[in-house]
Design an enzyme around this catalytic site. Structure first.
Site, PDB file in Angstrom:
ATOM      1  N   TYR A   1      10.048 -38.883 106.780  1.00 43.81           N
ATOM      2  CA  TYR A   1      10.236 -38.307 108.112  1.00 43.81           C
ATOM      3  C   TYR A   1       9.682 -39.211 109.203  1.00 43.81           C
ATOM      4  O   TYR A   1      10.028 -39.045 110.379  1.00 43.81           O
ATOM      5  CB  TYR A   1       9.561 -36.935 108.222  1.00 43.81           C
ATOM      6  CG  TYR A   1      10.052 -35.880 107.269  1.00 43.81           C
ATOM      7  CD1 TYR A   1      11.180 -36.078 106.470  1.00 43.81           C
ATOM      8  CD2 TYR A   1       9.379 -34.667 107.152  1.00 43.81           C
ATOM      9  CE1 TYR A   1      11.619 -35.103 105.594  1.00 43.81           C
ATOM     10  CE2 TYR A   1       9.815 -33.687 106.273  1.00 43.81           C
ATOM     11  CZ  TYR A   1      10.924 -33.908 105.490  1.00 43.81           C
ATOM     12  OH  TYR A   1      11.346 -32.941 104.616  1.00 43.81           O
TER      13      TYR A   1
ATOM     14  N   LYS B   1       5.543 -36.056 100.900  1.00 40.05           N
ATOM     15  CA  LYS B   1       6.445 -36.360  99.788  1.00 40.05           C
ATOM     16  C   LYS B   1       6.649 -37.870  99.665  1.00 40.05           C
ATOM     17  O   LYS B   1       6.700 -38.581 100.677  1.00 40.05           O
ATOM     18  CB  LYS B   1       7.808 -35.689 100.016  1.00 40.05           C
ATOM     19  CG  LYS B   1       7.733 -34.226 100.394  1.00 40.05           C
ATOM     20  CD  LYS B   1       9.099 -33.650 100.696  1.00 40.05           C
ATOM     21  CE  LYS B   1       9.003 -32.327 101.428  1.00 40.05           C
ATOM     22  NZ  LYS B   1       8.624 -32.483 102.840  1.00 40.05           N
TER      23      LYS B   1
ATOM     24  N   ASP C   1       4.585 -29.040 106.541  1.00 39.24           N
ATOM     25  CA  ASP C   1       5.341 -29.778 105.533  1.00 39.24           C
ATOM     26  C   ASP C   1       5.943 -31.024 106.169  1.00 39.24           C
ATOM     27  O   ASP C   1       6.771 -30.936 107.074  1.00 39.24           O
ATOM     28  CB  ASP C   1       6.457 -28.901 104.963  1.00 39.24           C
ATOM     29  CG  ASP C   1       7.291 -29.627 103.914  1.00 39.24           C
ATOM     30  OD1 ASP C   1       6.949 -29.517 102.723  1.00 39.24           O
ATOM     31  OD2 ASP C   1       8.263 -30.293 104.290  1.00 39.24           O
TER      32      ASP C   1
ATOM     33  N   HIS D   1      10.018 -36.715  96.375  1.00 34.71           N
ATOM     34  CA  HIS D   1      10.980 -36.145  97.319  1.00 34.71           C
ATOM     35  C   HIS D   1      12.348 -35.918  96.677  1.00 34.71           C
ATOM     36  O   HIS D   1      12.972 -34.876  96.892  1.00 34.71           O
ATOM     37  CB  HIS D   1      11.105 -37.057  98.540  1.00 34.71           C
ATOM     38  CG  HIS D   1      11.587 -36.353  99.758  1.00 34.71           C
ATOM     39  ND1 HIS D   1      11.355 -36.825 101.037  1.00 34.71           N
ATOM     40  CD2 HIS D   1      12.276 -35.207  99.931  1.00 34.71           C
ATOM     41  CE1 HIS D   1      11.885 -35.990 101.921  1.00 34.71           C
ATOM     42  NE2 HIS D   1      12.455 -35.014 101.271  1.00 34.71           N
TER      43      HIS D   1
END
Length: 279
Positions: free
Chosen positions: A52, A77, A47, A110
């Site tokens: 990120y 996301k 994930d 997200h």
């Protein structure tokens, strides 16, 4: 070992491994090795997210592990600054390029960011429906959506989200959102499943762990699994990565499950921002 991970069937007929490996707050420099190690242990669900900053390294980790693309379930996301349809399309393609894949198993919005874009997350969702229709996203879903957000999607769009990834752990059951998901065929994924470590020192959790000869993290992750949540704990410590994987050879009885559930603190247990205001 990977074959021991249960799968959950989504509302589109696809399946998702119930245990995955999360890479939130893992630096790009450490991500490739962390993903390779996780896959070596037996994880088959990774994930990540555009926000990120480590999608490329996730892809490299999969290739380094020597696994075929179809052996690994990949989630990413959509970032909050690219909700406009044209921006979302470009951002999704950038994710595919970074991961060096022609499809994602699951792609999520997200955050709903209802205070931005004139509150219009519906047009963003309709773009994800395009990705689902053309096969570049096998499944699509949302993250951090509250019940009113989900109700609006149901009223104004054609595809029900396959999953809703929300903060959920013993200190924040988030059961109103989970109940809506259960009623409408939306699987709950739990982020921050151990409340960023806060629950691991809870006397109830440590007592149960001592009785069972398990770690506190194993107890909490097993609680999630038995509730039906999809979870993806994050750690770069090899021993903890392996321990988090060893949760399918024991079970919690009903009384123990209830002891953990009673730890709920409601909104006081939330560790992250609230979806109604986060922008």
């Amino acid at each position: 070992m990977a074959n021991s991970i249960p799968t959950v069937t989504l509302n589109d007929g696809n399946t998702i491994p119930q245990l995955g490996f999360g890479v939130f707050q893992i630096s790009p420099a450490d991500t490739t090795e962390a993903v390779r190690r996780a896959l070596d242990i037996g994880y088959r669900h990774i994930d990540t997210a555009q926000g990120y900053g480590n999608e490329a390294e996730v892809g490299q980790g999969v290739r380094t592990a020597g696994l075929a693309r179809e052996e690994v379930y990949l989630t990413s996301k959509l970032n909050n600054n690219v909700h406009r349809p044209a921006d979302a399309r470009a951002a999704f393609q950038a994710s595919l390029d970074a991961l060096r894949t022609d499809y994602l198993d699951l792609f999520l919005i997200h955050w709903p960011v209802p205070t931005r874009y004139d509150g219009d997350f519906v047009s963003t969702w309709k773009v994800l429906e395009e990705f689902k229709a053309d096969g570049r996203a096998r499944s699509i879903g949302v993250s951090n959506f509250q019940v009113p957000h989900l109700e609006r999607l149901a009223a104004e769009t054609d595809v029900v989200p396959a999953v809703n990834q929300i903060e959920a752990h013993p200190y924040l059951l988030n059961d109103e959102v989970r109940a809506y998901g259960a009623k409408n065929g939306i699987v709950t994924e739990a982020w921050s499943p151990i409340a960023q470590g806060a629950v691991l020192d809870d006397p109830t959790i440590t007592d149960i762990a001592a009785q069972l000869g398990r770690t506190p993290a194993q107890v909490v992750l097993r609680w999630h699994i038995q509730r039906g949540d999809v979870v993806f704990p994050k750690s770069v410590t090899p021993t903890r990565m392996a321990e988090n994987f060893q949760i399918f050879d024991f079970a919690l009885d009903e009384a123990t499950m209830e002891r953990i559930t009673r730890l709920d603190r409601g909104e006081d247990g939330r560790t992250g921002p609230h979806p109604d205001t986060f922008a």
